[in-house]
Design a protein around this motif. Structure first.
Motif: not given
Ligand code: NDP
Length: 450
Positions: A65-71, A73-81, A132-139, A145-149
């Motif tokens: 599934f697609r995981v959309c979240w906002e960083d 800096n208000h960029n829309i980011r797309v990860q795969r879960g 899981g997801a190809n999301f990097n919580p580092k940095g 992290v909350m918005r992604f989760c």
């Protein structure tokens, strides 16, 4: 005649490779298990007729599934879960969630397959899954992290449940991430239920869960050594990783009188010839969990310790515990450990040793415990967290510690039952594969063709 009667291991693996292109870790995991299972089922026609191995090596389902979240800096980011539900023959799917940029569907299929056999080995009613997801919580900031989760759980919640599939943590998913995901699940379904394990102790988490994988890997190591009239006390250990599993393995080795010489992360390893004692371990836990720093900082803090790039397997020690990630100990590194006199290897991580590396340990008759046996303490205490949540009770640290010790002893005994080579050497890989497989296979036979 059933088709599998005519299929040998090579042909079977050819089929697995063909059906799972671009998923080498999954193929590697199936290969490692299949060589033992082919021997075991050679004269057991019922398993052939029901095509049990073929069915276990095909997940029940893979949800992507697609995981959309906002960083920030208000960029829309797309990860795969993903959630891979491998097998629920003996209980609800159960297995961790990994957040790491390297995560692919193949990685999670390998982990879910291994988890199926591991969970079976614990003796508790748990099937196998992984996500899981190809999301990097580092940095990332806590807010990111909350918005992604939350976004991840907004899709995942429809596929899981306390009697369906109960995820937990893994690489990149610790107490913080579990808290955010549990909060979002509860908000969506409007029910408090034990849908995740590894929760904080204020909201249904089990005592002993954070320690369980690392401690369990050391208990398994102690059982192996005891089987050969040896002990941990007075022995040195090299450990890789500096996360949940590695720090707790280091803690238990130290408590039992051993001396830990190394810890690592993806940047390199630190070597502390004075030993990494409890005070230093607590410092590393703070560095990793609170400051989210790098292990290289250890060498700045503690005199006598040095930081090196690469992996720690060149440091001579009696015991080795790979506790970081898959394929982090190869054939050459295994040879180096053997040359330096390693007596036993206990895997805190999942499949950290390559197949060639495992052969080196077996040929040298080094005691070698594969992750699916040695690191099963984590999921075992997760199983106990599920029981406590269902009963609305909580057991104390001491009681759970005793239960973990017993569970690891039980897993060790199952491995020796099927892995004893008759000359005093135990093939723990074979023992774990057969014992884990048999319970799942027998349950599947009972269900017929489903
Ligand atoms: P953490 O995220 O807490 O720690 C992972 C550690 O491994 C970090 O030190 C990390 O370094 C290092 N690492 C990760 N990827 C790599 C890489 N590619 N190369 C070198 N180092 C790497 O995870 P856990 O401690 O929970 O998990 C570690 C292993 O144990 C995994 O294989 C996991 O599947 C297995 N496991 C975990 C269980 C648990 O209860 N947590 C249960 C059973 C198995 P960095 O910070 O630089 O990324």
């Amino acid at each position: 005649m059933p088709v599998t009667d005519h299929v040998n291991l090579e042909q079977f693996m050819e089929g697995v490779k063909k059906r799972n292109p671009g998923q080498p870790e999954f193929v590697q995991a199936v290969q490692e298990v299949s060589q033992d299972i082919f021997d075991f089922i050679q004269d057991k026609v019922e398993y052939h007729e029901a095509q049990i191995l073929r069915r276990i090596a095909e997940p029940d389902r893979v949800v992507s599934f697609r995981v959309c979240w906002e960083d920030d800096n208000h960029n829309i980011r797309v990860q795969r879960g993903w959630r891979v539900q491998c097998n629920n023959a003996i209980g609800p799917y159960k297995g961790g969630i990994r957040f790491h940029p390297s995560v692919t569907e193949g990685t999670l299929k390998f982990l879910a397959f291994e988890q199926t056999l591991k969970n079976s080995l614990t003796g508790l009613p748990m099937g196998g899954g992984k996500g899981g997801a190809n999301f990097n919580p580092k940095g990332k900031s806590d807010a990111e992290v909350m918005r992604f989760c939350q976004s991840f759980m907004t899709e995942l919640y429809r596929h899981i449940g306390p009697d369906t599939d109960v995820p937990a943590g893994d690489i990149g998913v610790g107490g913080r991430e579990i808290g955010y995901m549990f909060g979002q699940y509860k908000r969506i379904v409007n029910r408090w239920e034990g849908v995740l394990t590894g929760k904080g102790q204020e909201y249904g988490g089990s005592a002993m869960r954070p320690e369980a994988t690392g401690y369990g890997a050391v208990y398994f190591l102690r059982n192996m050594l005891k089987h050969r009239d040896m002990d941990i006390e007075g022995h040195t250990a090299v450990i890789s990783g500096s996360g949940n599993v590695a720090t707790h393995a280091a803690e238990k080795i130290t408590q039992l009188g051993g001396k830990v010489l190394t810890l690592s992360d993806s940047g390199g390893y630190i070597h502390d010839p004075d030993g990494i004692d409890q005070e230093k371990i607590d410092w590393v836990k703070h560095l990793k969990n609170v400051k989210r720093g790098r292990i290289s900082e250890y060498a700045d803090e503690f005199k006598g310790a040095t930081f090196h790039e690469g992996r720690p397997w060149g440091v001579a020690a009696d015991l080795a515990l790979p506790c970081a990630t898959q394929n982090e100990l190869n054939e050459d590194e295994a040879k180096t450990l053997v040359k330096n006199g390693v007596k036993a290897v206990s895997e805190g991580a999942n499949m950290p040793t390559t197949l060639e590396g495992v052969h080196v340990f077996h040929d040298a008759k080094v005691m070698y415990a594969p992750g699916k046996a040695a690191n099963a303490g984590g999921v075992a205490v997760s199983g106990l967290e599920m029981s406590q949540n269902s009963e609305r009770i909580s057991w104390n640290h001491e009681r759970l510690g005793d239960m973990l010790t017993d569970l690891m002893q039980g897993i060790h005994d199952k491995c020796t039952e099927y892995g004893d080579q008759g000359d005093g050497y135990v093939d723990y890989v074979k023992g774990a594969n057969i014992a884990g497989f048999k319970k799942v296979a027998d349950a599947m036979l009972a269900f017929g063709v489903v």
